[in-house]
Write a protein that holds these residues in place. Structure first.
Motif, PDB file in Angstrom:
ATOM      1  N   ASN A   1       0.902  -1.244   0.136  1.00  0.00           N
ATOM      2  CA  ASN A   1      -0.121  -0.104   0.091  1.00  0.00           C
ATOM      3  C   ASN A   1       0.777   1.306  -0.051  1.00  0.00           C
ATOM      4  N   GLY A   2       1.903   1.236   0.859  1.00  0.00           N
ATOM      5  CA  GLY A   2       2.686   2.316   0.792  1.00  0.00           C
ATOM      6  C   GLY A   2       3.210   2.792  -0.567  1.00  0.00           C
ATOM      7  N   LEU A   3       3.727   1.750  -1.365  1.00  0.00           N
ATOM      8  CA  LEU A   3       4.402   2.166  -2.574  1.00  0.00           C
ATOM      9  C   LEU A   3       3.125   2.682  -3.346  1.00  0.00           C
ATOM     10  N   CYS A   4       1.914   2.091  -3.287  1.00  0.00           N
ATOM     11  CA  CYS A   4       0.901   2.835  -4.014  1.00  0.00           C
ATOM     12  C   CYS A   4       0.526   4.073  -3.878  1.00  0.00           C
ATOM     13  N   VAL A   5       0.532   4.462  -2.601  1.00  0.00           N
ATOM     14  CA  VAL A   5       0.243   5.933  -2.067  1.00  0.00           C
ATOM     15  C   VAL A   5       1.375   6.741  -2.662  1.00  0.00           C
ATOM     16  N   GLN A   6       2.636   6.165  -2.307  1.00  0.00           N
ATOM     17  CA  GLN A   6       3.666   7.167  -2.828  1.00  0.00           C
ATOM     18  C   GLN A   6       3.789   7.378  -4.451  1.00  0.00           C
ATOM     19  N   MET A   7       3.575   6.365  -4.970  1.00  0.00           N
ATOM     20  CA  MET A   7       3.471   6.425  -6.540  1.00  0.00           C
ATOM     21  C   MET A   7       2.459   7.496  -7.184  1.00  0.00           C
ATOM     22  N   LEU A   8       1.066   7.269  -6.647  1.00  0.00           N
ATOM     23  CA  LEU A   8       0.103   8.486  -6.998  1.00  0.00           C
ATOM     24  C   LEU A   8       0.574   9.722  -6.572  1.00  0.00           C
ATOM     25  N   ALA A   9       1.149   9.824  -5.308  1.00  0.00           N
ATOM     26  CA  ALA A   9       1.520  11.226  -4.792  1.00  0.00           C
ATOM     27  C   ALA A   9       2.568  11.770  -5.894  1.00  0.00           C
ATOM     28  N   HIS A  10       3.391  10.904  -6.302  1.00  0.00           N
ATOM     29  CA  HIS A  10       4.517  11.286  -7.218  1.00  0.00           C
ATOM     30  C   HIS A  10       4.228  11.923  -8.620  1.00  0.00           C
ATOM     31  N   MET A  11       3.015  11.128  -9.080  1.00  0.00           N
ATOM     32  CA  MET A  11       2.534  11.311 -10.218  1.00  0.00           C
ATOM     33  C   MET A  11       1.799  12.733 -10.258  1.00  0.00           C
ATOM     34  N   ALA A  12       0.889  12.941  -8.926  1.00  0.00           N
ATOM     35  CA  ALA A  12       0.186  14.329  -8.990  1.00  0.00           C
ATOM     36  C   ALA A  12       1.345  15.430  -9.005  1.00  0.00           C
ATOM     37  N   ASP A  13       2.191  15.067  -8.165  1.00  0.00           N
ATOM     38  CA  ASP A  13       3.284  16.106  -7.994  1.00  0.00           C
ATOM     39  C   ASP A  13       3.811  16.748  -9.387  1.00  0.00           C
ATOM     40  N   ASN A  14       4.324  15.614 -10.078  1.00  0.00           N
ATOM     41  CA  ASN A  14       4.718  15.706 -11.496  1.00  0.00           C
ATOM     42  C   ASN A  14       3.780  16.462 -12.429  1.00  0.00           C
ATOM     43  N   MET A  15       2.576  16.328 -12.464  1.00  0.00           N
ATOM     44  CA  MET A  15       1.574  16.884 -13.161  1.00  0.00           C
ATOM     45  C   MET A  15       1.380  18.398 -12.786  1.00  0.00           C
ATOM     46  N   LYS A  16       1.167  18.333 -11.334  1.00  0.00           N
ATOM     47  CA  LYS A  16       0.789  19.768 -10.822  1.00  0.00           C
ATOM     48  C   LYS A  16       2.003  20.692 -10.999  1.00  0.00           C
ATOM     49  N   SER A  17       3.152  19.984 -10.731  1.00  0.00           N
ATOM     50  CA  SER A  17       4.523  20.985 -10.731  1.00  0.00           C
ATOM     51  C   SER A  17       4.410  21.657 -12.350  1.00  0.00           C
ATOM     52  N   HIS A  18       4.240  20.739 -13.482  1.00  0.00           N
ATOM     53  CA  HIS A  18       4.310  21.198 -14.712  1.00  0.00           C
ATOM     54  C   HIS A  18       3.123  21.714 -15.287  1.00  0.00           C
ATOM     55  N   TYR A  19       2.036  21.420 -14.903  1.00  0.00           N
ATOM     56  CA  TYR A  19       0.866  22.110 -15.363  1.00  0.00           C
ATOM     57  C   TYR A  19       0.014  22.593 -13.836  1.00  0.00           C
ATOM     58  N   PRO A  20       0.085  23.678 -13.364  1.00  0.00           N
ATOM     59  CA  PRO A  20      -0.442  24.043 -12.309  1.00  0.00           C
ATOM     60  C   PRO A  20      -1.932  23.991 -11.972  1.00  0.00           C
ATOM     61  N   GLY A  21      -2.653  24.058 -13.213  1.00  0.00           N
ATOM     62  CA  GLY A  21      -4.193  24.001 -13.222  1.00  0.00           C
ATOM     63  C   GLY A  21      -4.505  22.523 -13.561  1.00  0.00           C
ATOM     64  N   PHE A  22      -3.701  21.635 -13.571  1.00  0.00           N
ATOM     65  CA  PHE A  22      -4.204  20.490 -13.988  1.00  0.00           C
ATOM     66  C   PHE A  22      -5.127  19.716 -13.400  1.00  0.00           C
ATOM     67  N   LYS A  23      -6.389  19.236 -13.869  1.00  0.00           N
ATOM     68  CA  LYS A  23      -7.147  18.598 -13.064  1.00  0.00           C
ATOM     69  C   LYS A  23      -7.302  16.931 -13.277  1.00  0.00           C
ATOM     70  N   GLY A  24      -6.626  16.687 -12.412  1.00  0.00           N
ATOM     71  CA  GLY A  24      -6.396  15.031 -12.500  1.00  0.00           C
ATOM     72  C   GLY A  24      -6.405  14.350 -11.181  1.00  0.00           C
ATOM     73  N   GLY A  25      -6.563  13.125 -11.310  1.00  0.00           N
ATOM     74  CA  GLY A  25      -6.718  12.351  -9.976  1.00  0.00           C
ATOM     75  C   GLY A  25      -6.693  10.793 -10.051  1.00  0.00           C
ATOM     76  N   TYR A  26      -6.901  10.122  -9.084  1.00  0.00           N
ATOM     77  CA  TYR A  26      -7.194   8.766  -9.273  1.00  0.00           C
ATOM     78  C   TYR A  26      -8.194   8.410  -9.870  1.00  0.00           C
ATOM     79  N   THR A  27      -7.746   7.469 -11.100  1.00  0.00           N
ATOM     80  CA  THR A  27      -9.056   7.002 -11.765  1.00  0.00           C
ATOM     81  C   THR A  27      -8.743   5.428 -11.824  1.00  0.00           C
ATOM     82  N   GLN A  28     -10.090   5.075 -11.939  1.00  0.00           N
ATOM     83  CA  GLN A  28     -10.102   3.447 -11.855  1.00  0.00           C
ATOM     84  C   GLN A  28     -10.927   2.971 -12.978  1.00  0.00           C
ATOM     85  N   VAL A  29     -10.556   2.020 -13.728  1.00  0.00           N
ATOM     86  CA  VAL A  29     -11.399   1.386 -14.561  1.00  0.00           C
ATOM     87  C   VAL A  29     -11.526  -0.413 -14.432  1.00  0.00           C
TER      88      VAL A  29
END
Ligand code: ADP
Length: 466
Positions: free
Chosen positions: A102-130
């Protein structure tokens, strides 16, 4: 504010370079990034399909799951940023990434969110499940739930790639700007230096330094032409100046003789040396008439150019006109003992008949005036296509080379001493030139002292009234 040529040229080059780079970065950042986004989304879908396919392969014929392999698939998916959960038909969990780590999953999602927000400050994204059904043949045997950061995300490598594109653009922009500035400076120096020289030269010329000339270097066509025109201007101004001086001294000289005669006659009469009678008064009157004629000639000069600029055009056979004029000169030539011949093509021209007659008359009378007894004068007329060429060639005294450019100027006489003998006014060729030019034609002379002169007049067949 008036800017220098150097500033304007350099500024335009730099502006052009910046505009191009700006357009290029707009293209990269808007168009290219949107394509790249589509590419990433498509990639995500393919990854999803391939994971679901691999999971389906782990369902055994006996109805169980190959748990070890599913774990391998789940760990592999995690490495690609996908959180996998597989449940069977009954809803029981077969494998769950969050349970696995679980730790790795949370860390990974946080890293992705950071990546996108730092380059695209207004980026509307989040955890998506299909969720995808897992099928064994046509039968659904379970569900694979794939969770990731959506609707799409850029990996570290993707961001590195996009970042390096912008670095390249900035580098290209700076290089283009420097190149544009250097090129602008170089070009403007090339253009503005000769222009500044021309400005300096023209102001020196306008201050009376008519000897000033510009160097006509091979380079920009227009600049070379400008230098040529400035030099030509200086030359003709200096010739005019010379003429003006010469004309003033000519006039002074010609006026002085009748004035001195008049003065001494009147003084002699006042002193009683001469008796005042009709004869003496008549000779004083004659001198006054002579002075009057000289003044009249001065007035004439001004009229010459204005009158010759207005044309009354008619179409006629040029050779007939020349033939007639040559005929009318024959007796005078015969009297002096100079032979006169005419030979010519038929050429129809559209020109001012009276003025063109004046041209022929002036050239013929000059050739008669300046050709000694026993000489010959040949008149030729040629049709050269669009133009008619009239040549008057004599075997007369010729014209010194240094005088040739000036003989078409008003009041110019090649040799001061001959004028008194020939009685010329120095106006004849000036009139000829004014008429020829007003018809859109040209005139030239080839001559050498003692070897005669050849005058060539070229007239367009179709003159346009100016
Ligand atoms: P002018 O009335 O003095 O002849 P022009 O303008 O007709 O004036 O000619 C200018 C000068 O050109 C003349 O004074 C003469 O020196 C020279 N010239 C013109 N035509 C001839 C010619 N056919 N042969 C020699 N010199 C000529």
């Amino acid at each position: 504010m008036r800017r220098t040529l150097r500033f304007k040229l350099t500024f335009s080059y730099a502006a052009l370079a910046l505009l191009l780079v700006a357009l290029l970065s707009l293209f990269v950042n808007v168009l290219f990034q949107s394509r790249f986004k589509d590419y990433v989304i498509k990639g995500q879908q393919q990854k999803n399909q391939s994971i679901v396919g691999s999971v389906a392969n782990q369902f055994n014929a006996d109805g169980g799951w190959n748990g070890r392999n599913i774990e391998n698939i789940g760990v592999g998916a995690l490495e690609q940023g996908i959180i996998l959960k597989v449940v069977d038909q009954s809803g029981a969990t077969v494998w769950d990434a969050t349970e696995h780590n679980n730790g790795l999953c949370v860390q990974m999602l946080a890293h992705m969110a950071d990546n996108m927000k730092s380059h695209y400050p207004g980026f509307k994204g989040g955890y998506t499940q299909v969720s995808f059904p897992v099928k064994n043949g046509t039968k659904t045997v379970g569900i694979a739930r794939l969770g990731y950061y959506g609707p799409y995300y850029f990996t570290d490598n993707d961001l590195l790639f996009l970042g390096s594109l912008n670095t390249i653009l900035v580098t290209v922009g700076v290089a283009a700007l420097i190149a544009a500035l250097l090129l602008g400076l170089m070009m403007s120096r090339k253009i503005s230096a000769p222009l500044s020289e021309a400005v300096l030269a023209t102001s020196e010329i306008s201050n009376g330094s008519y000897h000033r000339r510009l160097s006509v270097k091979k380079g920009t066509k227009e600049i070379t032409e400008l230098a040529g025109s400035v030099n030509h201007l200086a030359e003709s101004l200096s010739r005019q100046e010379e003429l003006r001086k010469r004309m003033a001294s000519d006039m002074a000289h010609e006026l002085r003789t009748p004035l001195t005669n008049l003065q001494s006659s009147l003084e002699a009469m006042i002193d009683g040396v001469w008796e005042v009678n009709a004869g003496q008064l008549q000779s004083c009157h004659d001198e006054i008439l002579r002075i009057n004629r000289l003044v009249g000639r001065l007035e004439n000069l001004e009229r010459v150019e204005a009158e010759n600029a207005v044309l009354s055009l008619t179409e006629y056979e040029f050779s007939e006109l020349v033939n007639r004029l040559v005929g009318s000169f024959e007796p005078e030539f015969a009297k002096k003992g100079v032979s006169l011949t005419f030979q010519g093509d038929y050429v129809r021209i559209n020109a001012d008949q009276d003025k063109i007659s004046q041209v022929v008359i002036n050239l013929l009378s000059n050739s008669l005036k300046y050709t000694p007894v026993g000489g010959k004068v040949e008149v030729m007329l040629k049709d050269t296509g669009k133009e008619a060429e009239l040549v008057v060639k004599d075997s007369g005294i010729g014209i010194p080379e240094q005088d040739q450019p000036s003989i078409f100027e008003r009041l110019y006489r090649a040799d001061q001493s001959r004028s008194s003998e020939t009685g010329g006014s120095g106006l004849g060729l000036a009139i000829v030139k004014a008429i020829v030019i007003s018809h859109g034609g040209r005139i030239g002379v080839k001559s050498a002292p003692g070897q005669g002169s050849t005058f060539t007049v070229i007239l367009p067949k179709e003159s346009r009234s100016s």
